[in-house]
Structure formats: C-alpha cells, structure tokens
Design an enzyme around this catalytic site. Structure first.
Site, PDB file in Angstrom:
ATOM      1  N   HIS A 170      38.117  38.727  33.303  1.00 17.18           N
ATOM      2  CA  HIS A 170      37.022  38.900  34.052  1.00 17.18           C
ATOM      3  C   HIS A 170      36.030  39.915  33.386  1.00 17.18           C
ATOM      4  O   HIS A 170      35.490  41.074  33.817  1.00 17.18           O
ATOM      5  CB  HIS A 170      36.934  39.468  35.576  1.00 17.18           C
ATOM      6  CG  HIS A 170      37.959  40.668  36.033  1.00 17.18           C
ATOM      7  ND1 HIS A 170      37.784  41.885  35.216  1.00 17.18           N
ATOM      8  CD2 HIS A 170      39.087  40.615  36.740  1.00 17.18           C
ATOM      9  CE1 HIS A 170      38.835  42.606  35.873  1.00 17.18           C
ATOM     10  NE2 HIS A 170      39.584  41.918  36.686  1.00 17.18           N
ATOM     11  N   HIS A 230      50.448  44.404  44.163  1.00 18.55           N
ATOM     12  CA  HIS A 230      48.838  44.148  44.037  1.00 18.55           C
ATOM     13  C   HIS A 230      48.640  42.810  44.181  1.00 18.55           C
ATOM     14  O   HIS A 230      49.317  42.011  43.529  1.00 18.55           O
ATOM     15  CB  HIS A 230      48.326  44.910  42.789  1.00 18.55           C
ATOM     16  CG  HIS A 230      47.114  44.840  42.556  1.00 18.55           C
ATOM     17  ND1 HIS A 230      45.976  44.670  43.262  1.00 18.55           N
ATOM     18  CD2 HIS A 230      46.393  44.686  41.072  1.00 18.55           C
ATOM     19  CE1 HIS A 230      44.776  44.509  42.750  1.00 18.55           C
ATOM     20  NE2 HIS A 230      45.203  44.638  41.385  1.00 18.55           N
ATOM     21  N   GLU A 247      45.932  41.032  43.399  1.00 18.66           N
ATOM     22  CA  GLU A 247      44.869  40.320  42.316  1.00 18.66           C
ATOM     23  C   GLU A 247      45.409  38.937  41.587  1.00 18.66           C
ATOM     24  O   GLU A 247      46.698  39.148  41.286  1.00 18.66           O
ATOM     25  CB  GLU A 247      44.330  41.402  41.324  1.00 18.66           C
ATOM     26  CG  GLU A 247      43.132  40.750  40.451  1.00 18.66           C
ATOM     27  CD  GLU A 247      42.198  41.892  39.850  1.00 18.66           C
ATOM     28  OE1 GLU A 247      42.631  42.866  39.711  1.00 18.66           O
ATOM     29  OE2 GLU A 247      41.102  41.423  39.411  1.00 18.66           O
ATOM     30  N   ASP A 291      46.077  37.808  38.586  1.00 16.98           N
ATOM     31  CA  ASP A 291      46.801  37.980  37.573  1.00 16.98           C
ATOM     32  C   ASP A 291      48.348  38.334  37.760  1.00 16.98           C
ATOM     33  O   ASP A 291      49.327  37.827  37.085  1.00 16.98           O
ATOM     34  CB  ASP A 291      46.059  39.083  36.559  1.00 16.98           C
ATOM     35  CG  ASP A 291      45.950  40.417  37.255  1.00 16.98           C
ATOM     36  OD1 ASP A 291      45.620  40.637  38.477  1.00 16.98           O
ATOM     37  OD2 ASP A 291      45.884  41.457  36.543  1.00 16.98           O
ATOM     38  N   HIS A 313      44.431  49.204  41.366  1.00 14.45           N
ATOM     39  CA  HIS A 313      42.976  49.109  41.045  1.00 14.45           C
ATOM     40  C   HIS A 313      42.234  48.407  42.311  1.00 14.45           C
ATOM     41  O   HIS A 313      40.894  48.340  42.223  1.00 14.45           O
ATOM     42  CB  HIS A 313      42.876  48.283  40.004  1.00 14.45           C
ATOM     43  CG  HIS A 313      41.981  47.540  39.581  1.00 14.45           C
ATOM     44  ND1 HIS A 313      42.146  45.928  39.377  1.00 14.45           N
ATOM     45  CD2 HIS A 313      40.623  47.599  39.518  1.00 14.45           C
ATOM     46  CE1 HIS A 313      40.936  45.327  39.176  1.00 14.45           C
ATOM     47  NE2 HIS A 313      40.112  46.135  39.199  1.00 14.45           N
ATOM     48  N   ASP A 340      48.795  48.073  37.757  1.00 19.67           N
ATOM     49  CA  ASP A 340      47.564  48.235  36.912  1.00 19.67           C
ATOM     50  C   ASP A 340      47.519  49.676  36.172  1.00 19.67           C
ATOM     51  O   ASP A 340      47.287  49.668  34.925  1.00 19.67           O
ATOM     52  CB  ASP A 340      46.256  48.010  37.524  1.00 19.67           C
ATOM     53  CG  ASP A 340      46.164  46.515  37.768  1.00 19.67           C
ATOM     54  OD1 ASP A 340      46.600  45.756  37.173  1.00 19.67           O
ATOM     55  OD2 ASP A 340      45.224  46.155  38.679  1.00 19.67           O
ATOM     56  N   TYR A 398      41.751  49.842  28.442  1.00 23.08           N
ATOM     57  CA  TYR A 398      41.892  49.197  29.625  1.00 23.08           C
ATOM     58  C   TYR A 398      41.244  50.334  30.636  1.00 23.08           C
ATOM     59  O   TYR A 398      40.665  49.940  31.732  1.00 23.08           O
ATOM     60  CB  TYR A 398      43.597  49.261  30.098  1.00 23.08           C
ATOM     61  CG  TYR A 398      43.940  48.640  31.202  1.00 23.08           C
ATOM     62  CD1 TYR A 398      44.091  47.466  31.165  1.00 23.08           C
ATOM     63  CD2 TYR A 398      43.904  49.468  32.246  1.00 23.08           C
ATOM     64  CE1 TYR A 398      44.522  46.809  32.614  1.00 23.08           C
ATOM     65  CE2 TYR A 398      44.421  48.830  33.435  1.00 23.08           C
ATOM     66  CZ  TYR A 398      44.648  47.478  33.725  1.00 23.08           C
ATOM     67  OH  TYR A 398      45.077  47.090  34.756  1.00 23.08           O
ATOM     68  N   HIS A 412      50.793  45.534  33.004  1.00 20.76           N
ATOM     69  CA  HIS A 412      50.130  45.001  31.704  1.00 20.76           C
ATOM     70  C   HIS A 412      50.588  45.783  30.624  1.00 20.76           C
ATOM     71  O   HIS A 412      50.511  46.878  30.306  1.00 20.76           O
ATOM     72  CB  HIS A 412      48.460  45.134  31.731  1.00 20.76           C
ATOM     73  CG  HIS A 412      47.874  44.246  32.938  1.00 20.76           C
ATOM     74  ND1 HIS A 412      47.945  42.818  33.008  1.00 20.76           N
ATOM     75  CD2 HIS A 412      47.337  44.733  34.130  1.00 20.76           C
ATOM     76  CE1 HIS A 412      47.435  42.516  34.214  1.00 20.76           C
ATOM     77  NE2 HIS A 412      47.123  43.573  34.885  1.00 20.76           N
TER      78      HIS A 412
END
Ligand code: FEO
Length: 385
Positions: A24, A78, A80, A82, A145, A164, A192, A223
C-alpha cells in the site's frame, strides 16, 4: 517450504513474498514476509495466517509439523489482509478450530468473511488461555496498527508475538535479526516504523509504558525477522516515538526549469557546513526512504515551483503523504521559484505549520540572483544550526 523451529515447540510457518515491491504505497525493494507461528502443546495454536495468495504454501508448512485439521486455535492478532486474507481457507481445513481475536477483530472478520459457522472467542486485554503446559496472554495493541490489533504473549517462554509492531518489510531466509545482522534489521525496522507507525507515536509511547514491566525475552513480529534480544528495537521505538533527532537536514524538492533545484543544492551546501544532509528529488527518489530520513532529521526543507497558480503536483502528492505521517519536532524551510505568482511556497508552509514546525519561507521569482543565492545558502546554515 520448510517450517522452522524458532524456539522449543514454537515453529515459523510463514511465507516469504520475495517479489512484492509495493505494500500500500510502501516501497519494498527487498520484498516482505508474512509471519505465522505454530505453538505445539496439548493444544495446537496457529498465530496469524498469511496473505491469501500464499495459503497453499502456508498449509504445506503447517503440515510439516502437525495435521492442519488438528489446529485448536487460530489467533487473529490483526485483520489487515496481509495477515488475515487467508483465514477462510485455513478454517475450511481446520474445521474445529476456534478463532481468537479482539471485539473489533471479530467485527472485521465477519465483515470480510462468512463467519456464521465459525466459533469466535473475543478476548480482552490481559485475558489468558491455557494451552497445555503453557499459557497465552492477550495484550491490547489498539492502533498498532489498526483498532483491532492485539499481541499474544507466551508466558512461560516470555515470547511476545507482536504482530505489526517491531516488524520490518524485508524477505529473508534468516529468521532472526541476529542472523541477518542487527544493524541490517534495524535499517528495515526504522523504515517500517517511519512509514507505518510514525503517525501513531503517542500510542506507541503509551504502549511501551504499559508493557515496560512485562519480561520479554524475544519478540516474534508478523513481518520480517524476530528479535532474540529485544532491547535495541524497544529502545529505538522509544526514541522514534519521542521524535528524538540526529544532526541531519533533509531537503526534498522538484523542479520545472531548474531554479528550485538550484535553490535546493545551495541550501544543501549551507546546511552541509553544520549537519549531515540528504537531498531528494520527489519524482526520482523513494518516498518510503525520504520519510524514513525525515523521522529523525532535526530540520527539513521542501521546495516546489508554482504551476497553474498551484503547487507543482509531485510535491503536493508528497506533502499529502508527509502530512498523514505527522512527523514532529522539526525546523522547516518552504522554498521554491515562480514565474508570476508564488503559491507553492505558501502551500508548503501551510503544511509545515499544521505539523507544528517552526517555519521559514523563501520564494524566488524566475531565477535566483546572486543575493538570493547567498540568502539560500544562509537559510541552509540556519536550518543546520
Ligand atoms: Fe501487517 Fe497492519 O498489517
């Protein structure tokens, strides 16, 4: 396609996205990682899933350790995509698994998927789950996040699965920062933080304060590489969240006929007498890298020409990104050139003032004169001092 035992009975079953170059609008020159961890105790616990396109690889890795049908819990730290877009495929196989997430996580899961046949347990901050010999505690990570975010803490082994937070966008066969080199890992972690967490600095500070008494032996983010020794990354997060600065000036510009570029170079000359300087062209350089450098710069200068009675569009785009990241604690210079009306400099200054920066302005009509060149040099010196 192998699982990696990162600690006794804690396996990495994530995937490496070697060729993704854009997350993104975050440029990822070294790809990225979607980490997922499997804890094997009396219960089999999967922590986070992966991006949908990698589900087959994810299942294959899980299968090297346990039969995916035997997974008891799927923790969704989370939602999101990903981390969670592969959830439906995992649940099709792990039919008896219970999903564990926050209240907002549940809302998101049921908006993104048909969840009516799934068992979903909502957990609150501090709630625990016994999985056999070991215990998990769930920690609220609101806005780190997203509003739904939680972290999972493996109590007996003192491992924080931080999702995250403390992550990095880099693909690597190595699983620990200490294996790729802590400096290398810190470089990606800073990038990041700057591009994902900078606007949430106040919440990062608050969370660091809340967890300061939690004994954390290792951090396993979702990540990049994990941290065998979390001291350096936790201290760096505190420094970044406080907007501590280096003796560095970042200059960012674009140009039409060379006048704004000339000013940028002269300002860099002046600033370079007293500070480290990074000079970027917004159309040639990575915005991801630019804002990483801005994070701990003590001063910034942004320059643009005026076009069609407006700011030059590439700089306007960059300012929109910068404003969303809410950097703090900078001295700033808005500069640029114009033909008939100097709108661009005022627009840049407006953004600086919104961000609370002590702001100077310098607009030059057509080409800089000798006196204006001297003035640009002096402004560079002033920024650096
Ligand atoms: Fe890595 Fe906010 O998702």
């Amino acid at each position: 396609m192998k699982a990696v035992e990162m600690f006794e009975n804690v396996f990495w079953v994530g995937v490496l996205d070697w060729d993704e170059r854009d997350f993104h609008n975050f440029q990822t020159p070294r790809g990225l990682t979607y980490n997922s961890y499997l804890i094997v105790d009396e219960k089999k616990v999967l922590i986070d899933v992966v991006k949908h396109k990698f589900v087959a690889e994810h299942l294959e890795k899980i299968s090297k350790v346990v039969d995916p049908k035997e997974i008891d819990y799927v923790i969704v730290n989370h939602i999101e995509p990903d981390h969670a877009s592969g959830l439906a495929d995992i649940m099709r196989v792990a039919k008896n698994a219970e999903i564990i997430c926050s209240q907002k996580g549940k809302e998101g899961i049921c908006k993104n998927f048909d969840c009516k046949d799934w068992s979903i347990r909502v957990v609150r901050n501090g709630e625990t789950l016994k999985i056999g010999k070991k215990t998990l505690t769930f920690i609220d990570m609101t806005m780190l996040h997203w509003p739904d975010s939680i972290a999972t803490y493996l109590v007996e082994d003192k491992i924080l699965f931080s999702n995250d937070a403390f992550g990095q966008h880099v693909a690597s066969e190595e699983r620990f920062a200490e294996d790729i080199g802590v400096e290398e890992a810190m470089k990606w972690a800073k990038m990041y933080y700057a591009n994902i967490l900078m606007p949430l600095a106040a919440l990062v500070k608050k969370k660091l304060e809340e967890i300061k008494n939690l004994e954390i032996k290792m951090i396993f983010p979702s990540h990049g590489v994990a941290w065998k020794d979390p001291k350096r990354i936790v201290e760096s997060y505190a420094k970044w969240a406080n907007f501590e600065v280096e003796n560095k000036v970042v200059i960012v510009y674009d140009t039409m006929w060379g006048s704004t570029e000339k000013l940028a170079r002269i300002i860099a000359d002046g600033a370079g007498k007293f500070a480290t300087v990074r000079l970027f062209n917004v159309r040639k350089d990575s915005w991801t890298e630019i804002v990483t450098e801005i994070l701990d710069a003590k001063a910034i200068a942004i320059g643009a020409p005026t076009i069609h009675n407006s700011i030059f569009p590439p700089v306007a785009g960059f300012l929109t990104y910068l404003r969303s990241l809410k950097p703090k604690n900078k001295k700033a210079l808005a500069f640029g050139s114009y033909g008939w009306n100097g709108v661009a400099v005022k627009e840049i200054a407006k953004v600086f003032e919104e961000l609370g920066f002590e702001t100077m302005q310098f607009a030059v009509k057509f080409k800089p004169t000798k006196e204006e060149i001297e003035k640009a040099y002096d402004l560079g010196v002033e920024l650096a001092k």
